[in-house]
Design a protein around this motif. Sequence first.
Motif, mmCIF file in Angstrom:
data_model
loop_
_atom_site.group_PDB
_atom_site.id
_atom_site.type_symbol
_atom_site.label_atom_id
_atom_site.label_comp_id
_atom_site.label_asym_id
_atom_site.label_seq_id
_atom_site.Cartn_x
_atom_site.Cartn_y
_atom_site.Cartn_z
ATOM 1 N N PRO A 128 58.406 36.914 40.681
ATOM 2 C CA PRO A 128 59.168 38.129 40.965
ATOM 3 C C PRO A 128 60.669 37.856 40.917
ATOM 4 C CG PRO A 128 58.294 37.215 42.989
ATOM 5 C CD PRO A 128 57.757 36.368 41.862
ATOM 6 N N PRO A 129 61.486 38.897 40.705
ATOM 7 C CA PRO A 129 62.937 38.719 40.624
ATOM 8 C C PRO A 129 63.569 38.133 41.893
ATOM 9 C CG PRO A 129 62.317 40.930 39.913
ATOM 10 C CD PRO A 129 61.091 40.272 40.440
ATOM 11 N N VAL A 130 62.940 38.319 43.054
ATOM 12 C CA VAL A 130 63.524 37.808 44.299
ATOM 13 C C VAL A 130 63.285 36.319 44.491
ATOM 14 C CG1 VAL A 130 63.404 40.012 45.497
ATOM 15 C CG2 VAL A 130 61.511 38.394 45.705
ATOM 16 N N GLY A 131 62.515 35.715 43.573
ATOM 17 C CA GLY A 131 62.244 34.289 43.677
ATOM 18 C C GLY A 131 60.856 34.021 44.225
ATOM 19 N N GLY A 132 60.537 32.744 44.308
ATOM 20 C CA GLY A 132 59.217 32.358 44.754
ATOM 21 C C GLY A 132 58.178 32.655 43.688
ATOM 22 N N LYS A 133 56.944 32.836 44.132
ATOM 23 C CA LYS A 133 55.869 33.124 43.189
ATOM 24 C C LYS A 133 54.828 34.003 43.862
ATOM 25 C CE LYS A 133 53.107 29.112 44.436
ATOM 26 N NZ LYS A 133 53.992 28.629 45.480
ATOM 27 N N ILE A 134 54.085 34.695 43.034
ATOM 28 C CA ILE A 134 52.923 35.445 43.487
ATOM 29 C C ILE A 134 51.718 34.812 42.808
ATOM 30 C CG2 ILE A 134 51.702 37.647 43.448
ATOM 31 C CD1 ILE A 134 54.467 39.014 43.420
ATOM 32 N N VAL A 135 50.754 34.386 43.611
ATOM 33 C CA VAL A 135 49.489 33.907 43.068
ATOM 34 C C VAL A 135 48.516 35.063 43.257
ATOM 35 C CG1 VAL A 135 47.675 32.160 43.193
ATOM 36 C CG2 VAL A 135 50.037 31.533 43.721
ATOM 37 N N TRP A 136 47.865 35.462 42.165
ATOM 38 C CA TRP A 136 46.963 36.611 42.218
ATOM 39 C C TRP A 136 45.581 36.211 41.733
ATOM 40 C CZ3 TRP A 136 44.729 37.701 37.623
ATOM 41 C CH2 TRP A 136 45.387 37.261 36.466
ATOM 42 N N ALA A 137 44.604 36.976 42.198
ATOM 43 C CA ALA A 137 43.227 36.791 41.745
ATOM 44 C C ALA A 137 42.611 38.176 41.584
ATOM 45 C CB ALA A 137 42.434 35.972 42.753
ATOM 46 N N GLU A 138 41.760 38.323 40.584
ATOM 47 C CA GLU A 138 41.138 39.606 40.277
ATOM 48 C C GLU A 138 39.630 39.529 40.502
ATOM 49 O OE1 GLU A 138 40.333 42.436 36.368
ATOM 50 O OE2 GLU A 138 41.691 40.730 36.212
ATOM 51 N N LEU A 139 39.123 40.445 41.325
ATOM 52 C CA LEU A 139 37.688 40.543 41.572
ATOM 53 C C LEU A 139 37.183 41.872 41.022
ATOM 54 C CD1 LEU A 139 38.977 39.160 44.456
ATOM 55 C CD2 LEU A 139 36.550 38.856 44.731
ATOM 56 N N ALA A 140 36.003 41.863 40.436
ATOM 57 C CA ALA A 140 35.407 43.092 39.911
ATOM 58 C C ALA A 140 34.743 43.862 41.049
ATOM 59 C CB ALA A 140 34.375 42.757 38.841
ATOM 60 N N LEU A 141 34.901 45.173 41.021
ATOM 61 C CA LEU A 141 34.243 46.046 41.993
ATOM 62 C C LEU A 141 33.021 46.671 41.321
ATOM 63 C CD1 LEU A 141 37.370 47.893 43.448
ATOM 64 C CD2 LEU A 141 36.085 46.030 44.498
ATOM 65 N N SER A 142 31.942 46.836 42.066
ATOM 66 C CA SER A 142 30.752 47.470 41.504
ATOM 67 C C SER A 142 30.802 48.986 41.641
ATOM 68 C CB SER A 142 29.489 46.927 42.174
ATOM 69 O OG SER A 142 29.539 47.160 43.562
ATOM 70 N N LYS A 143 31.718 49.471 42.493
ATOM 71 C CA LYS A 143 31.925 50.916 42.639
ATOM 72 C C LYS A 143 33.364 51.142 43.067
ATOM 73 C CE LYS A 143 30.395 51.188 47.425
ATOM 74 N NZ LYS A 143 29.621 51.894 48.399
ATOM 75 N N PRO A 144 33.924 52.305 42.734
ATOM 76 C CA PRO A 144 35.314 52.559 43.128
ATOM 77 C C PRO A 144 35.419 52.730 44.641
ATOM 78 C CG PRO A 144 34.368 54.508 42.110
ATOM 79 C CD PRO A 144 33.354 53.416 41.974
ATOM 80 N N PRO A 145 36.554 52.388 45.209
ATOM 81 C CA PRO A 145 36.724 52.561 46.655
ATOM 82 C C PRO A 145 36.776 54.042 47.003
ATOM 83 C CG PRO A 145 38.798 51.970 45.662
ATOM 84 C CD PRO A 145 37.760 51.883 44.584
#
Length: 188
Positions: A128-145
């Motif tokens: 991100p522009p403010v510095g540091g880092k974002i670690v992300w992970a993506e999980l599949a949903l079987s139905k919408p929330p």
Amino acid sequence: MPLLRAWDRLTLTAVPSAVSCARAFAKFTLRWWDATHVMDDALLVVSELVTNAVTATGPKTTTPTWTDIKAEHILGVQLRVVDMHLYVEVWDRSDEVPGTKHPAADAEDGRGLLLVEALTKGWGTSRPPVGGKIVWAELALSKPPTLTVDVPPLPHRLPAHVRVPEGKAKDAVATALMQRVLEGVRNL
């Protein structure tokens, strides 16, 4: 066209108790969104990513006192649902990019990102522009929330020793994680 369905975030001090607070936040949020079918995997992913953030940016003592905690000891956790995908995103101030390790059978650590990799559709980092880092992970949903818009979420109740004070450091977390939301919206 992808649809941003829901998102929520939490700012914490990067101390060991942040892991349990982040898990409680994720559990509450996923229940509120009626996305409990991914609860176990999501809680493990949250635990691993927050543990890595605490290790990267927290005080280097094993049991920090309030005098050990400085403005740079901060992290942010964000949960986001886009279409049928749950994104777990953790921001910290470290520029060091994490990587999977291949620990020996008797090693006590080093398996976190291997677990994240096994439980998710994918994971990665962004800057991100403010510095540091974002670690992300993506999980599949079987139905919408399903969200009940007329029932607001309960306020997040955290132990006083892990609350982050208002100010520049907390604003940096919000800015970094909001940037990640905006990137997702621009890609819709």
